[in-house]
Enzyme design. Sequence first.
Site, PDB file in Angstrom:
ATOM      1  N   LYS A 203       0.845  -1.200   0.000  1.00  0.00           N
ATOM      2  CA  LYS A 203       0.000   0.000   0.000  1.00  0.00           C
ATOM      3  C   LYS A 203       0.881   1.252   0.000  1.00  0.00           C
ATOM      4  O   LYS A 203       0.680   2.167  -0.779  1.00  0.00           O
ATOM      5  CB  LYS A 203      -0.923  -0.046   1.225  1.00  0.00           C
ATOM      6  CG  LYS A 203      -1.862   1.135   1.326  1.00  0.00           C
ATOM      7  CD  LYS A 203      -2.835   0.963   2.473  1.00  0.00           C
ATOM      8  CE  LYS A 203      -3.567   2.275   2.712  1.00  0.00           C
ATOM      9  NZ  LYS A 203      -4.531   2.220   3.790  1.00  0.00           N
ATOM     10  N   GLU A 209      10.402  -4.714   4.717  1.00  0.00           N
ATOM     11  CA  GLU A 209      10.481  -6.107   4.274  1.00  0.00           C
ATOM     12  C   GLU A 209      10.207  -6.218   2.774  1.00  0.00           C
ATOM     13  O   GLU A 209      10.949  -6.868   2.023  1.00  0.00           O
ATOM     14  CB  GLU A 209       9.446  -6.964   5.024  1.00  0.00           C
ATOM     15  CG  GLU A 209       9.708  -7.136   6.507  1.00  0.00           C
ATOM     16  CD  GLU A 209       9.046  -6.059   7.356  1.00  0.00           C
ATOM     17  OE1 GLU A 209       8.831  -4.925   6.851  1.00  0.00           O
ATOM     18  OE2 GLU A 209       8.730  -6.341   8.526  1.00  0.00           O
ATOM     19  N   GLY A 263      -4.918  -1.886   4.931  1.00  0.00           N
ATOM     20  CA  GLY A 263      -4.105  -3.012   4.446  1.00  0.00           C
ATOM     21  C   GLY A 263      -4.760  -4.350   4.708  1.00  0.00           C
ATOM     22  O   GLY A 263      -4.811  -5.211   3.832  1.00  0.00           O
ATOM     23  N   ARG A 264      -5.312  -4.537   5.919  1.00  0.00           N
ATOM     24  CA  ARG A 264      -5.898  -5.845   6.263  1.00  0.00           C
ATOM     25  C   ARG A 264      -7.283  -6.039   5.660  1.00  0.00           C
ATOM     26  O   ARG A 264      -7.914  -7.075   5.875  1.00  0.00           O
ATOM     27  CB  ARG A 264      -5.924  -6.010   7.785  1.00  0.00           C
ATOM     28  CG  ARG A 264      -6.568  -4.876   8.556  1.00  0.00           C
ATOM     29  CD  ARG A 264      -6.228  -4.953  10.040  1.00  0.00           C
ATOM     30  NE  ARG A 264      -6.724  -3.817  10.811  1.00  0.00           N
ATOM     31  CZ  ARG A 264      -6.085  -2.670  10.974  1.00  0.00           C
ATOM     32  NH1 ARG A 264      -4.913  -2.485  10.383  1.00  0.00           N
ATOM     33  NH2 ARG A 264      -6.597  -1.706  11.707  1.00  0.00           N
ATOM     34  N   GLU A 349      -4.956  -6.665  14.768  1.00  0.00           N
ATOM     35  CA  GLU A 349      -4.445  -5.343  14.368  1.00  0.00           C
ATOM     36  C   GLU A 349      -5.586  -4.319  14.414  1.00  0.00           C
ATOM     37  O   GLU A 349      -5.351  -3.137  14.594  1.00  0.00           O
ATOM     38  CB  GLU A 349      -3.829  -5.410  12.956  1.00  0.00           C
ATOM     39  CG  GLU A 349      -2.839  -4.280  12.688  1.00  0.00           C
ATOM     40  CD  GLU A 349      -2.091  -4.414  11.362  1.00  0.00           C
ATOM     41  OE1 GLU A 349      -2.715  -4.187  10.307  1.00  0.00           O
ATOM     42  OE2 GLU A 349      -0.882  -4.711  11.373  1.00  0.00           O
ATOM     43  N   HIS A 380      -4.637 -33.304  17.596  1.00  0.00           N
ATOM     44  CA  HIS A 380      -3.498 -34.105  18.047  1.00  0.00           C
ATOM     45  C   HIS A 380      -2.365 -33.223  18.557  1.00  0.00           C
ATOM     46  O   HIS A 380      -1.224 -33.660  18.654  1.00  0.00           O
ATOM     47  CB  HIS A 380      -3.028 -34.999  16.899  1.00  0.00           C
ATOM     48  CG  HIS A 380      -4.114 -35.924  16.447  1.00  0.00           C
ATOM     49  ND1 HIS A 380      -4.333 -37.151  17.036  1.00  0.00           N
ATOM     50  CD2 HIS A 380      -5.101 -35.760  15.524  1.00  0.00           C
ATOM     51  CE1 HIS A 380      -5.381 -37.722  16.457  1.00  0.00           C
ATOM     52  NE2 HIS A 380      -5.869 -36.892  15.547  1.00  0.00           N
ATOM     53  N   LYS A 508       9.131  -0.730  14.337  1.00  0.00           N
ATOM     54  CA  LYS A 508       9.699  -0.352  13.030  1.00  0.00           C
ATOM     55  C   LYS A 508      10.744   0.741  13.222  1.00  0.00           C
ATOM     56  O   LYS A 508      11.839   0.685  12.656  1.00  0.00           O
ATOM     57  CB  LYS A 508       8.602   0.211  12.110  1.00  0.00           C
ATOM     58  CG  LYS A 508       7.696  -0.793  11.463  1.00  0.00           C
ATOM     59  CD  LYS A 508       6.824  -0.091  10.416  1.00  0.00           C
ATOM     60  CE  LYS A 508       5.576  -0.868  10.087  1.00  0.00           C
ATOM     61  NZ  LYS A 508       4.640  -0.150   9.226  1.00  0.00           N
TER      62      LYS A 508
HETATM   63  O1  F6P Z   1       2.967  -3.121   9.807  1.00  0.00           O
HETATM   64  C1  F6P Z   1       1.610  -3.129   9.647  1.00  0.00           C
HETATM   65  C2  F6P Z   1       1.165  -2.815   8.253  1.00  0.00           C
HETATM   66  O2  F6P Z   1       1.078  -1.452   8.079  1.00  0.00           O
HETATM   67  C3  F6P Z   1      -0.144  -3.488   7.944  1.00  0.00           C
HETATM   68  O3  F6P Z   1      -1.230  -2.799   8.417  1.00  0.00           O
HETATM   69  C4  F6P Z   1      -0.082  -3.628   6.468  1.00  0.00           C
HETATM   70  O4  F6P Z   1      -1.003  -4.555   5.990  1.00  0.00           O
HETATM   71  C5  F6P Z   1       1.357  -4.066   6.296  1.00  0.00           C
HETATM   72  O5  F6P Z   1       2.063  -3.325   7.271  1.00  0.00           O
HETATM   73  C6  F6P Z   1       1.955  -3.859   4.938  1.00  0.00           C
HETATM   74  O6  F6P Z   1       1.914  -2.516   4.553  1.00  0.00           O
HETATM   75  P1  F6P Z   1       2.136  -2.108   3.060  1.00  0.00           P
HETATM   76  O7  F6P Z   1       1.057  -2.718   2.243  1.00  0.00           O
HETATM   77  O8  F6P Z   1       2.079  -0.604   3.050  1.00  0.00           O
HETATM   78  O9  F6P Z   1       3.490  -2.600   2.627  1.00  0.00           O
END
Ligand code: F6P
Length: 544
Positions: A203, A209, A263-264, A349, A380, A508
């Site tokens: 987003k 990452e 995002g979620r 979240e 199990h 972060k």
């Molecule tokens: O770290 C949380 C977050 O902001 C989530 O809410 C989001 O889904 C994810 O990181 C990834 O964010 P982006 O789509 O901006 O890379």
Amino acid sequence: MIEPTKKQLSRLKAHRDATAGTTISQLFEQDETRFDTFSARCGDILFDYSKTAIDEEARALLFDLAEAAKLEDKRAALFAGEPINVTEGRAVQHMALRRSGEEPVMIDGEDVMPGIREVRRRMVEFANGVRNGSIAGTGGAFTDIVNIGIGGSDLGPAMVTLALAPYHDGPRTHFVSNVDGADIASVLARVTAATTLFIVASKTFTTQETMTNAQTARAWFVEQVGEEAVRQHFAALSTALDKTDAFGIDEERTFGFWDWVGGRYSVWSAIGLSVMLAVGPERFDEFLAGAEAVDQHFRDTDIASNVPILMALVGIWHRNVCGYDTHAVLPYDQHLSRFAAYLQQLDMESNGKRIDLGGNEVDHQTGPVVWGEPGTNGQHAFYQLIHQGTSVIPADFLIAARANQKTGDHHEKLAANAFAQTEALMVGKSKEQARNELLAKGTSKEDADRLAPHKVFPGNRPTCTFLYPKLTSFILGQLIALYEHKVFVQGAIWDINSFDQWGVELGKELAGELLPVVKGEANAEGRNGSTRGLIDAFHAMRAG
Ligand code: F6P
């Protein structure tokens, strides 16, 4: 929680105190119609909450609680596109992404539907082109798709693609999320650069990452195929179109969405492109249609048969009235093996908050710990604790009436286990029963007395069951949207903002500060003793 809601909660607690001696099994003895009156349907999905301790009076009080929390007004504000995400000054309108028909959806005085339709049209065109080979890589038709994203930009498409595996007829899909290089390395080892399409899903297009993995994938690709082919092999899904351009991704391969899509909640947007590539635009449309059907159900159905509201109220009962800390999600559906992980982000979240909308610390519990694994595997592993542990863990069971594949009587066995577990959790087994069973098997009286306490199941442990005809894209869209609206309703009752996520920021920030220290480019002076000690030891181990 606003004052009237708190008052209602006190009434509910008083009712719970007065009725805690009545077991769930006794509620069934008192009312033969309990299954009918404590279950509801949303389309083809049956939601059974009869195996909980909620009785008529508790349910009525829960409805009053929802009214006291002004749930109807809050739901209206959500659908009206008001900026209910108050800490970020944004509307919350993921429902618009799955909206069919011509009706406008207004945000800030603008109809957002034409923009949504245009992105979807481009996604369909692109997906069809990739799937039929007319949009190809330097080595021919794309055989593999690598989605690089994290959180909502990974969990949604990864979970849905896996769930819809029986309908997967497009290129192979891979998901890379972790900044641990093992993740990207294992995927790159499995694909051929000249026939691989990389989708960078973010987003913000700033997430450490994702950008690290995307740069690694890009460098690997350039080494194999060359810089000039990057535009042909990389696509971007983002709201930050300036940044996708800077990365070198063609405008035509960039699919946007909007800041009012959390995002979620973004799997319905361009973030769902890998799903569309895997199962095709028609299945993706069915997925959206399932969610849209739930939006309508949530918006228009009376509270007494409104499934997401009932799910939320059952959750409030367990969390705020009974005081249970966690909530297990147990799909008896191997294709839903990432469903609990997906719901962890959606629920935790969204509702893992301790400050209310007025900026004050709440004086009640908010979101529970959500966790789970598919049955029967969990049986199990951790079910021991659910049956006999000291914590009561309310659980959702999910089971299809029909399997997607034909494999003898596997599905009947799977279903028998699901139904058996909810029954076992409710009825339990007394010491006397356990002792008699041992004696009947010829165990000595002495051993029966010694062993019986270990074989007692306290029972009276609450579960809800979702039963659906088959895990199709439509049903999956419904299931996700049901949980989305449940989370909204609970946030509304708790009076918190379910749509921000400030709690992810501090870690972060500190990771950014510590990176140069870890790399040995700065020293750890001024940091706490533990962090300093760990980083020193890290350097020493690496040197060794
Ligand atoms: O770290 C949380 C977050 O902001 C989530 O809410 C989001 O889904 C994810 O990181 C990834 O964010 P982006 O789509 O901006 O890379």
